[in-house]
Design a protein around this motif. Structure first.
Motif, PDB file in Angstrom:
ATOM      1  N   ASN A  87       0.824  -1.204   0.000  1.00 36.28           N
ATOM      2  CA  ASN A  87       0.000   0.000   0.000  1.00 36.28           C
ATOM      3  C   ASN A  87       0.864   1.262   0.000  1.00 36.28           C
ATOM      4  O   ASN A  87       0.719   2.148   0.841  1.00 36.28           O
ATOM      5  N   GLU A 113       3.583   9.894  12.966  1.00 41.30           N
ATOM      6  CA  GLU A 113       3.109   8.537  12.677  1.00 41.30           C
ATOM      7  C   GLU A 113       4.300   7.637  12.373  1.00 41.30           C
ATOM      8  O   GLU A 113       4.719   7.496  11.228  1.00 41.30           O
ATOM      9  N   LEU A 116       4.612   4.624   9.553  1.00 36.25           N
ATOM     10  CA  LEU A 116       4.533   4.866   8.114  1.00 36.25           C
ATOM     11  C   LEU A 116       5.808   4.422   7.413  1.00 36.25           C
ATOM     12  O   LEU A 116       6.902   4.486   7.972  1.00 36.25           O
ATOM     13  N   SER A 132       3.585   5.646   2.477  1.00 38.82           N
ATOM     14  CA  SER A 132       2.337   4.897   2.646  1.00 38.82           C
ATOM     15  C   SER A 132       1.183   5.659   2.005  1.00 38.82           C
ATOM     16  O   SER A 132       1.041   6.874   2.186  1.00 38.82           O
ATOM     17  N   SER A 133       0.355   4.937   1.269  1.00 40.07           N
ATOM     18  CA  SER A 133      -0.726   5.571   0.506  1.00 40.07           C
ATOM     19  C   SER A 133      -1.775   6.246   1.386  1.00 40.07           C
ATOM     20  O   SER A 133      -2.573   7.053   0.893  1.00 40.07           O
ATOM     21  N   SER A 134      -1.776   5.954   2.677  1.00 42.09           N
ATOM     22  CA  SER A 134      -2.732   6.601   3.575  1.00 42.09           C
ATOM     23  C   SER A 134      -2.517   8.109   3.651  1.00 42.09           C
ATOM     24  O   SER A 134      -3.418   8.849   4.047  1.00 42.09           O
ATOM     25  N   ASN A 136      -1.727   9.963   0.931  1.00 43.93           N
ATOM     26  CA  ASN A 136      -1.779  10.496  -0.434  1.00 43.93           C
ATOM     27  C   ASN A 136      -2.382  11.891  -0.507  1.00 43.93           C
ATOM     28  O   ASN A 136      -1.834  12.785  -1.173  1.00 43.93           O
ATOM     29  N   GLU A 153       0.679   4.493  -7.794  1.00 47.15           N
ATOM     30  CA  GLU A 153       0.118   3.842  -6.603  1.00 47.15           C
ATOM     31  C   GLU A 153       0.175   2.325  -6.769  1.00 47.15           C
ATOM     32  O   GLU A 153       0.635   1.815  -7.779  1.00 47.15           O
TER      33      GLU A 153
END
Length: 218
Positions: A87, A113, A116, A132-134, A136, A153
């Protein structure tokens, strides 16, 4: 003046798979010599006999790193943990006067965080952020005034811990790249630090890439 031996060496160095097969004595010298007759004749601009090429092939001494040296085996056997992170998104942006300041905002967020995944690489003309795509939406907003070159992605990272003396071993990365190439795995990105090596692949390749690296280790 260039010789047949020089030409053979140039061809083998430019084709490492062929060179390795030759070092393992799994190639028919006569058949290979016949195949090389035309290209070597062109290189020397004169007719060359297959017998002369076969003699040069038999006399060729491959680099020690391709002959499974004891030192190389020891390093590969001592590879550390292999970690997979999925991800992920890869951002490539053009270098600018504002990029470092905008990047500082991203670092401040990352510090909040710790779990990550994040890497940053600055080249001569462009910089690369893998994260990490969280995050984006936050990344796109932080870099909204920058010029994006590429955004990808659906990526996964496979990281390998290397022994501390890995930087003194010639040809170590070759073993990874060779195995991945043989299995048709496309590398999207390669990242390394002194004792850690990471490849970035599309999600569809991650299981196959992980298994390939495990086979190198074993």
């Amino acid at each position: 003046m260039k010789t047949v031996s020089n030409c053979v060496e140039d061809i083998l160095i430019s084709q490492p798979y062929l060179e390795e097969a030759l070092s393992r004595n799994i190639i028919n010298f006569s058949a290979l010599a016949l195949e090389l007759t035309e290209p070597i004749s062109k290189m020397l601009k004169k007719d060359v006999k297959a017998g002369a090429i076969m003699m040069a092939l038999r006399r060729y001494n491959p680099p020690i790193t391709l002959t499974n040296s004891v030192k190389m085996k020891r390093v590969i056997q001592n590879l550390g943990d292999i970690t997979v992170r999925s991800n992920l998104t890869d951002y490539t942006v053009k270098n600018s006067e504002t990029l470092i300041d905008n990047h500082a905002k991203i670092l401040a967020r990352i510090n909040q965080e710790s779990k990550l995944f994040y890497t940053f690489t600055r080249g001569i003309h462009e910089s690369n952020i893998i994260i990490s795509s969280s995050l984006n939406d936050f990344i796109k907003d932080s870099l909204k005034l920058e010029s994006f070159i590429a955004v990808q992605e659906g990526l996964s990272a496979i990281s390998i811990n290397l022994p501390q003396d890995n930087s003194k071993i010639a040809g170590l990365y070759y073993h990874f790249f060779k195995r991945l190439a043989w299995e048709g795995i496309v590398l999207y990105e390669v990242i390394s630090t002194t004792n850690e090596f990471t490849i970035l692949v599309e999600d569809k390749y991650v299981d196959q890439a992980f298994a390939a690296i495990k086979r190198v280790k074993s």
